[in-house]
Design a protein around this motif. Structure first.
Motif, PDB file in Angstrom:
ATOM      1  N   SER A 158       0.834  -1.204   0.000  1.00 20.74           N
ATOM      2  CA  SER A 158       0.000   0.000   0.000  1.00 20.74           C
ATOM      3  C   SER A 158       0.869   1.254   0.000  1.00 20.74           C
ATOM      4  O   SER A 158       0.524   2.261  -0.614  1.00 20.74           O
ATOM      5  CB  SER A 158      -0.956  -0.023   1.189  1.00 20.74           C
ATOM      6  OG  SER A 158      -0.515   0.776   2.218  1.00 20.74           O
ATOM      7  N   PHE A 159       2.027   1.194   0.635  1.00 15.16           N
ATOM      8  CA  PHE A 159       2.934   2.345   0.571  1.00 15.16           C
ATOM      9  C   PHE A 159       3.513   2.515  -0.820  1.00 15.16           C
ATOM     10  O   PHE A 159       3.708   3.629  -1.297  1.00 15.16           O
ATOM     11  CB  PHE A 159       4.061   2.203   1.593  1.00 15.16           C
ATOM     12  CG  PHE A 159       3.701   2.768   2.934  1.00 15.16           C
ATOM     13  CD1 PHE A 159       3.281   4.094   3.047  1.00 15.16           C
ATOM     14  CD2 PHE A 159       3.767   2.013   4.074  1.00 15.16           C
ATOM     15  CE1 PHE A 159       2.941   4.623   4.277  1.00 15.16           C
ATOM     16  CE2 PHE A 159       3.420   2.535   5.300  1.00 15.16           C
ATOM     17  CZ  PHE A 159       3.004   3.840   5.401  1.00 15.16           C
ATOM     18  N   GLN A 160       3.781   1.383  -1.450  1.00 16.74           N
ATOM     19  CA  GLN A 160       4.261   1.480  -2.839  1.00 16.74           C
ATOM     20  C   GLN A 160       3.209   2.156  -3.707  1.00 16.74           C
ATOM     21  O   GLN A 160       3.518   3.004  -4.540  1.00 16.74           O
ATOM     22  CB  GLN A 160       4.571   0.089  -3.382  1.00 16.74           C
ATOM     23  CG  GLN A 160       5.916  -0.439  -2.899  1.00 16.74           C
ATOM     24  CD  GLN A 160       6.107  -1.907  -3.217  1.00 16.74           C
ATOM     25  OE1 GLN A 160       5.168  -2.595  -3.600  1.00 16.74           O
ATOM     26  NE2 GLN A 160       7.322  -2.376  -3.031  1.00 16.74           N
ATOM     27  N   ALA A 161       1.962   1.796  -3.459  1.00 17.46           N
ATOM     28  CA  ALA A 161       0.879   2.388  -4.240  1.00 17.46           C
ATOM     29  C   ALA A 161       0.765   3.881  -3.931  1.00 17.46           C
ATOM     30  O   ALA A 161       0.519   4.703  -4.825  1.00 17.46           O
ATOM     31  CB  ALA A 161      -0.432   1.694  -3.917  1.00 17.46           C
ATOM     32  N   ILE A 162       0.975   4.240  -2.651  1.00 19.78           N
ATOM     33  CA  ILE A 162       0.906   5.657  -2.273  1.00 19.78           C
ATOM     34  C   ILE A 162       2.011   6.434  -2.966  1.00 19.78           C
ATOM     35  O   ILE A 162       1.796   7.528  -3.488  1.00 19.78           O
ATOM     36  CB  ILE A 162       1.013   5.806  -0.748  1.00 19.78           C
ATOM     37  CG1 ILE A 162      -0.251   5.279  -0.081  1.00 19.78           C
ATOM     38  CG2 ILE A 162       1.240   7.258  -0.367  1.00 19.78           C
ATOM     39  CD1 ILE A 162      -0.053   4.912   1.367  1.00 19.78           C
ATOM     40  N   ALA A 163       3.204   5.829  -2.980  1.00 23.79           N
ATOM     41  CA  ALA A 163       4.314   6.485  -3.670  1.00 23.79           C
ATOM     42  C   ALA A 163       3.968   6.695  -5.132  1.00 23.79           C
ATOM     43  O   ALA A 163       4.312   7.712  -5.732  1.00 23.79           O
ATOM     44  CB  ALA A 163       5.580   5.649  -3.523  1.00 23.79           C
ATOM     45  N   GLY A 164       3.280   5.710  -5.709  1.00 19.81           N
ATOM     46  CA  GLY A 164       2.873   5.825  -7.109  1.00 19.81           C
ATOM     47  C   GLY A 164       1.852   6.928  -7.309  1.00 19.81           C
ATOM     48  O   GLY A 164       1.902   7.672  -8.288  1.00 19.81           O
ATOM     49  N   SER A 165       0.906   7.039  -6.352  1.00 21.23           N
ATOM     50  CA  SER A 165      -0.170   8.027  -6.538  1.00 21.23           C
ATOM     51  C   SER A 165       0.282   9.434  -6.189  1.00 21.23           C
ATOM     52  O   SER A 165      -0.415  10.395  -6.434  1.00 21.23           O
ATOM     53  CB  SER A 165      -1.369   7.653  -5.672  1.00 21.23           C
ATOM     54  OG  SER A 165      -1.095   7.950  -4.325  1.00 21.23           O
ATOM     55  N   LYS A 166       1.487   9.569  -5.570  1.00 20.16           N
ATOM     56  CA  LYS A 166       2.078  10.876  -5.240  1.00 20.16           C
ATOM     57  C   LYS A 166       1.161  11.713  -4.369  1.00 20.16           C
ATOM     58  O   LYS A 166       1.081  12.921  -4.497  1.00 20.16           O
ATOM     59  CB  LYS A 166       2.427  11.642  -6.507  1.00 20.16           C
ATOM     60  CG  LYS A 166       3.562  10.999  -7.264  1.00 20.16           C
ATOM     61  CD  LYS A 166       4.119  11.928  -8.304  1.00 20.16           C
ATOM     62  CE  LYS A 166       5.382  11.378  -8.925  1.00 20.16           C
ATOM     63  NZ  LYS A 166       5.207  10.040  -9.518  1.00 20.16           N
ATOM     64  N   SER A 167       0.408  11.043  -3.497  1.00 18.13           N
ATOM     65  CA  SER A 167      -0.457  11.784  -2.584  1.00 18.13           C
ATOM     66  C   SER A 167      -0.279  11.208  -1.197  1.00 18.13           C
ATOM     67  O   SER A 167      -0.240  10.003  -1.017  1.00 18.13           O
ATOM     68  CB  SER A 167      -1.910  11.662  -3.015  1.00 18.13           C
ATOM     69  OG  SER A 167      -2.751  12.054  -1.954  1.00 18.13           O
TER      70      SER A 167
END
Lengths: 238, 367
Positions: A158-167
């Motif tokens: 989920s942190f990887q996804a957050i890093a991807g979403s830049k938010s």
């Protein structure tokens, strides 16, 4: 994990949390639910079998000490499938019978054989009592770690996804973490009953084994007295 | 076992089903919107480093005060305006007796020269030059008639060259005498002898003679003589109690831009200026090499400088670390270095920043 961003607007029910989880986390959750099912199955099985076992012991002791002839008791019990003390009694009587039918000469050898037979039966019965308690112990100790593993993997992704979403909005971060924490929750849910049940059933099994050991020793003493009487009577007769 | 497994499975399905159906999404947490407090960091350079300009004008690339009407530039003017004389603000407008005296003397120095030539009837002035104390008592007696003449003559034209000479010599004195009347008089005395070394007799004699009679004539004479032009401005400047901001003589043709009433360079010495100061002191710093434990000593010299770059009073030397003897030696060498380096060559306009200088001597690099 691309839907993490969308999860902020979607429902945060248990089902949606489970469906949003990644492959590994899903696998961990399903495994833990399986472990939980297995735990409760063992608990139910042990509960029933221990109650039955205790009842049989009580019954047998009542019959045994009622002054009934051992031969008679052996005859009634040898037909049916027995467990617990009756199994020990039957095995001892069987050995006794075999030895006397062939005309055993040595009282010491006979005593030893009967004791061995009773020991083997006692060990088998104790094994049956403690069967599957090991898996309870394993689930109780390992399930929290498995759940933690699922949580760590879930938070990582989920942190990887957050890093991807830049938010860094909490609404984006929260669902992924909630979903990851679900794995730990299920792990604890499986582990806590398993630990409690293991402690209870291993103590119960210990008590029942001790009771059977006590009976074994007592019966061994009775048989030893009988052997002495028979052997001393026989030379006198001859 | 199979039966219990089935029982457990059914139980789990029931529990999970109940959980999934009843544990719906928890109520959304209501969070009140909190307005962020904006914080901005304002550099102090906006205050310490200003360009001359107009306070109400918009910001422009080139700093310039409000355009002035008169284009002819006045040298060294500071305040923008259309004046011919750069009027200072009230601080400088305060009458200082020393300033007045220093400007007045030059006149008598020029004027007295012609006096001895046209005046044949005054044989005593030369004598006065030979022996000052002696003529002094004589003078009062002689001048006595002069005042009468002066008092009588001024309304008419000057017929007597002697009287003319006296009156001409006087004008300088009158305002000289008149102005000191505002401030302390004694300060005026020491100046004339210094300046007019060749003919000190005349001025001194004239002053003594003029003192009493000159006063009435002063008002009339100052207006007519050309020296009075300068004095009038001076007086006007002195009388001007208003803030001279915008009334100076600095010319400006540019469009006015945002700025202060005068340019402030700030209080920071530039790196090269500091290097220059350091180099100046370092050249004069001699320390004995190979001094044991001298590297531990730190010497701090605090000195006050006057605008010309000379040390005011004694520099304050503080040495720390090391042994007593080494400390004394090094603090002595630091003091000598600082004293030998005067006068310090530092930018005049940044005097505020180097009025007091603290120099740290670190001998550890010197051994």
């Amino acid at each position: 994990m691309e839907q993490v961003g969308l999860a902020a607007t979607s429902e945060v029910t248990l089902w949606s949390l489970f469906m949003q989880a990644g492959f590994v986390v899903k696998l961990v959750m399903l495994g833990l639910i399986g472990a939980s099912i297995w735990t409760w199955a063992i608990v139910a099985d042990k509960w029933v079998s221990f109650a039955k076992f205790r009842r049989q012991l009580d019954q047998f002791e009542q019959v045994f000490w009622s002054g009934q002839s051992l031969e008679e008791l052996y005859r009634t019990l040898s037909d049916r499938k027995s467990s617990g003390m009756s199994a020990i009694f039957v095995s001892a009587m069987r050995e006794w019978k075999k030895s006397f039918e062939r005309g055993a000469k040595s009282p010491i050898g006979l005593q030893m054989r009967i004791d061995k037979a009773m020991d083997v039966t006692l060990a088998r019965e104790a094994d049956a009592l403690e069967a599957r308690l090991g898996s309870l112990a394993t689930i109780g100790s390992a399930a929290p770690f498995i759940g933690l593993f699922g949580t760590v993997v879930g938070i990582m992704t989920s942190f990887q996804a957050i890093a991807g979403s830049k938010s860094t909005n909490l609404a984006v971060v929260a669902p992924g973490i909630a979903e990851a924490l679900l794995a730990t929750a299920i792990g604890l849910l499986a582990a806590i009953p398993a630990v409690i049940a293991y402690n209870k059933f291993s103590a119960d099994a210990g008590k029942l084994s001790a009771r059977m050991e006590g009976f074994t020793d007592e019966f061994s003493g009775i048989l030893s007295r009988q052997i002495d009487e028979r052997l001393s009577a026989r030379p006198a007769a001859e | 076992m199979k039966g219990s497994l089935a029982t457990s499975t059914v139980l789990h399905v029931l529990v999970l089903g109940f959980a999934l159906s009843s544990f719906s999404a928890p109520r959304t947490l209501e969070v009140a919107d909190v307005e962020a407090l904006p914080v901005s960091i304002v550099p102090i350079e906006e205050i310490t480093q200003m360009q001359q300009g107009d306070k109400t004008a918009p910001l422009a690339e080139i700093a310039a005060p409000i355009p002035t009407a008169r284009p002819d530039p006045v040298a060294d003017a500071e305040n923008a305006g259309d004046n011919t004389v750069d009027l200072k603000s009230s601080k400088s407008a305060k009458p200082s007796p020393q300033e007045v005296v220093s400007e007045a003397p030059p006149k008598p120095a020029e004027k007295p020269v012609p006096v001895p030539e046209p005046a044949p009837k005054a044989p005593e002035p030369p004598q006065a030059a030979e022996a000052e104390p002696a003529p002094a008592p004589e003078k009062p007696a002689e001048p006595a008639p002069a005042p009468e003449e002066v008092a009588a003559l001024p309304p008419e034209s000057a017929p007597d060259p002697v009287a003319e000479a006296i009156t001409e010599a006087e004008p300088a004195k009158p305002d000289f005498a008149a102005l000191p009347s505002v401030g302390p008089v004694p300060q005026a005395r020491p100046e004339p002898p210094k300046e007019t070394a060749k003919a000190p007799a005349k001025p001194t004699a004239a002053t003594e003679t003029a003192k009493a009679p000159a006063k009435p004539a002063a008002a009339a004479e100052t207006a007519s003589t050309k020296d009075s032009d300068f004095n009038a401005d001076e007086v006007a400047a002195l009388l001007n109690k208003q803030d001279a901001k915008g009334g100076g003589a600095k010319r400006s043709t540019e469009t006015a831009s945002l700025g202060a009433s005068r340019t402030t360079r700030g209080n920071t010495l530039s790196q090269s200026e500091m290097d220059a100061l350091r180099g100046q002191i370092q050249r004069n710093w001699n320390i004995i090499p190979g001094m044991a434990d001298g590297g531990d000593v730190r010497v701090t010299v605090t000195m006050k400088l006057d605008p010309s770059g000379n040390i005011v009073g004694q520099p304050d030397v503080v040495a720390t670390g090391g042994s007593e003897g080494v400390r004394r030696t090094l603090s002595g060498s630091a003091r000598r270095a600082v004293l030998k380096s005067q006068p310090y060559q530092l930018p005049q306009e940044k005097y505020d920043s180097w009025a007091e200088v603290v120099v740290n001597f670190d001998p550890s690099q010197m051994f």
